[in-house]
Design an enzyme around this catalytic site. Structure first.
Site, PDB file in Angstrom:
ATOM      1  N   GLU A  44       0.898  -1.110  -0.179  1.00  0.00           N
ATOM      2  CA  GLU A  44       0.082   0.048   0.072  1.00  0.00           C
ATOM      3  C   GLU A  44       0.937   1.131  -0.062  1.00  0.00           C
ATOM      4  O   GLU A  44       1.577   1.620   1.194  1.00  0.00           O
ATOM      5  CB  GLU A  44      -1.015  -0.098   1.075  1.00  0.00           C
ATOM      6  CG  GLU A  44      -2.077   0.945   1.044  1.00  0.00           C
ATOM      7  CD  GLU A  44      -1.808   2.407   1.579  1.00  0.00           C
ATOM      8  OE1 GLU A  44      -1.703   3.185   0.471  1.00  0.00           O
ATOM      9  OE2 GLU A  44      -1.487   2.664   2.519  1.00  0.00           O
ATOM     10  N   CYS A 103      -1.843   9.345   2.690  1.00  0.00           N
ATOM     11  CA  CYS A 103      -1.454   8.425   1.312  1.00  0.00           C
ATOM     12  C   CYS A 103      -2.738   8.722   0.597  1.00  0.00           C
ATOM     13  O   CYS A 103      -2.810   8.511  -0.775  1.00  0.00           O
ATOM     14  CB  CYS A 103      -1.385   7.219   1.645  1.00  0.00           C
ATOM     15  SG  CYS A 103      -2.328   6.241   2.629  1.00  0.00           S
TER      16      CYS A 103
END
Length: 513
Positions: free
Chosen positions: A266, A300
């Site tokens: 991720e 993110c």
């Protein structure tokens, strides 16, 4: 109270003591930890070596061999107790997240709430590790799939979500029958110490209530690159879930592939939003501002690119610039401040380099300057920046972990979708529209190519029920909810013959003696 007057080291000592972390765990070591709020040291930890990591992995493997024999609903009971301990510690752990990372209070508490939510999800999941019954072509046979624990799970987390990412992985991995080994960011080891202490409280309760659990079910390894490499290279770690930059992912992915291990990567997200002519501009303004400026642009899922239709550009962008100029910046521990600090000097320097590169490409920059440097020379607070760009070029196609929003005009939705997808990153995305056809096109096969595609809300934030991730550059993998649990298990197909004959190829005969 000014930044210089804050005694965060003393507060950290109080919080860690309350959570059960011994003082010798965060004093006297070689790894210095600084709070981005003041830039001052708040702890000093001992670091594990590659040899230590190998021994810890061997111990975690032994724990896995025992834990996999515990029925899944009983494994879920441990995670239920972890959720209770996190509820009791929410205020303290949330405060520590704010101090160590620089998040405003609501975001620090929100991260701990995500930990609690994934525990609730995992408890229910422990009774739902289902396999399918499969239609078979053979008579008097039954075929089915079953799911089994995988082994010790490596978890590598980044500074921006120092505890939530661990919980997304660990809660699922543990109810699936695995042990875990966690290497946190070197920038955020104190919250990791606190989290490990909370887990150990839950484990002690679990054992005290009559259940059996092995030692080393959850292991914490604090250290640098060599510890991460030991975790990635060890043959007894069948899966590593790593969260961080794409550069980190490019290093981790091939090393895991070399030994045919699994990965959940991720990584960064150069996330974008499209604003169409029918968009509710008040709603859009709030959604864009929150997702672009929150956590000082260090999520993110932060919004980094904004495509605005020609017909509404002059109505929306000046209002957005005004919001950027009026937002309050300062200590995240002080009520009313909406934007806290960058994590360190390196992040500030990368932001300034990106802004200069944008200017060289014809960008018009509003904001981006350092503020509050008179209060602390070692803390890096900045005014969030809006950069109006003539084209998607240069730094726009790269991810800078800072509050920079690149704004561009478009005239046709197909054009905007092409620009939206024309970057290598692809974690999250959104569209603001009241046109059903535009919304459906955005979430269709030919729309956003990101792992998350939202309508009428920004790209930041993800609920536990939906698996998080799916970053397109790496093929990624997904953490947290939905069917992400399957990544932490191995699948087997079982065929059972309940008849008295064994089907053979036509014409094949042999005598059985």
């Amino acid at each position: 109270m000014t930044l210089a007057q804050l005694d965060l080291a003393a507060e950290v000592q109080t919080i860690l003591g309350k959570l059960g972390v011994a003082a010798d765990r965060y004093t006297g070591g070689t790894l210095a930890v600084r709070s981005p709020i003041t830039g001052k040291e708040i702890g000093r930890l001992s670091e594990a070596s590659a040899t230590d990591a190998g021994q810890a992995i061997d111990a975690a493997h032994q724990a896995f061999l025992e834990w996999r024999l515990v029925p899944a609903p009983k494994r879920g009971e441990l995670i239920r107790l972890l959720g209770e301990e996190l509820r009791a510690a929410k205020a303290s752990l949330g405060r520590l997240v704010s101090i160590e990372v620089g998040k405003i209070t609501s975001e620090g508490l929100g991260e701990v709430q995500e930990m609690i939510d994934i525990c609730d999800f995992a408890v229910g999941l422990s009774r739902q590790l289902y396999g399918l019954t499969i239609a078979t072509e053979r008579s008097e046979h039954r075929m089915m799939e079953t799911w089994h624990p995988l082994g010790p799970i490596g978890i590598i987390s980044a500074f921006n979500f120092p505890v939530a990412v661990w919980s997304w992985n660990a809660a699922l991995a543990i109810v699936c029958g695995n042990s875990t080994i966690w290497k946190p960011s070197e920038k955020t080891p104190l919250t990791a110490l606190a989290t490990q202490a909370i887990f150990e409280k839950a484990l002690d309760r679990y054992i005290a209530e009559g259940s059996k659990a092995p030692k080393n079910l959850s292991t914490l390894l604090i250290g640098g690159r060599e510890v991460g490499e030991a975790l990635v290279d060890h043959e007894k770690v069948p899966l590593v879930s790593a969260t961080g930059s794409t550069a980190m992912g490019r290093a981790v992915g091939p090393r895991l592939a070399q030994r045919f291990a699994r990965s959940i990567l991720e990584l960064g997200g150069n996330n974008a939003a499209i604003v169409t002519p029918t968009a509710d501009l008040d709603l859009t303004l709030r959604g864009v501002a929150f997702s672009a400026m929150g956590t000082a642009g260090q999520r993110c899922t932060t919004l980094r690119r904004l495509f605005v239709h020609d017909s509404i550009y002059d109505a929306l962008v000046p209002r957005l610039i005004k919001a950027y100029q009026s937002v309050t910046i300062g200590s995240p521990l002080q009520d009313g401040n909406l934007v806290g600090p960058l994590i360190d000097k390196g992040s500030f320097e990368k932001m300034q380099q990106a802004l200069e590169a944008a200017k060289a490409e014809g960008g018009k920059v509003t904001g981006g300057a350092r503020v509050l440097d008179g209060e602390s020379a070692d803390a890096y607070y900045v005014r969030p920046a809006i950069v109006e760009m003539p084209t998607q070029a240069g730094p726009v196609k790269e991810e800078t972990f800072a509050p920079i929003l690149y704004v561009m005009r478009y005239s046709d939705l197909d054009e905007a979708l092409h620009l939206h997808n024309d970057v290598p990153q692809g974690l999250s995305s959104s569209i603001f529209t009241n046109d059903m056809r535009e919304a459906e096109a955005f979430v269709s096969d030919c729309g956003s190519d990101c792992g998350i595609a939202n309508v009428n809300l920004g790209p930041s934030g993800a609920e536990i029920g939906g698996a998080f991730g799916g970053e397109k550059e790496t093929g990624g993998g997904r953490e947290s909810g939905s069917d992400a649990w399957k990544a932490y298990m191995r699948r087997a197909t079982n065929t059972l013959n309940y008849g008295r004959t064994l089907p053979l190829a036509q014409g094949v005969k042999f005598d059985v003696i």
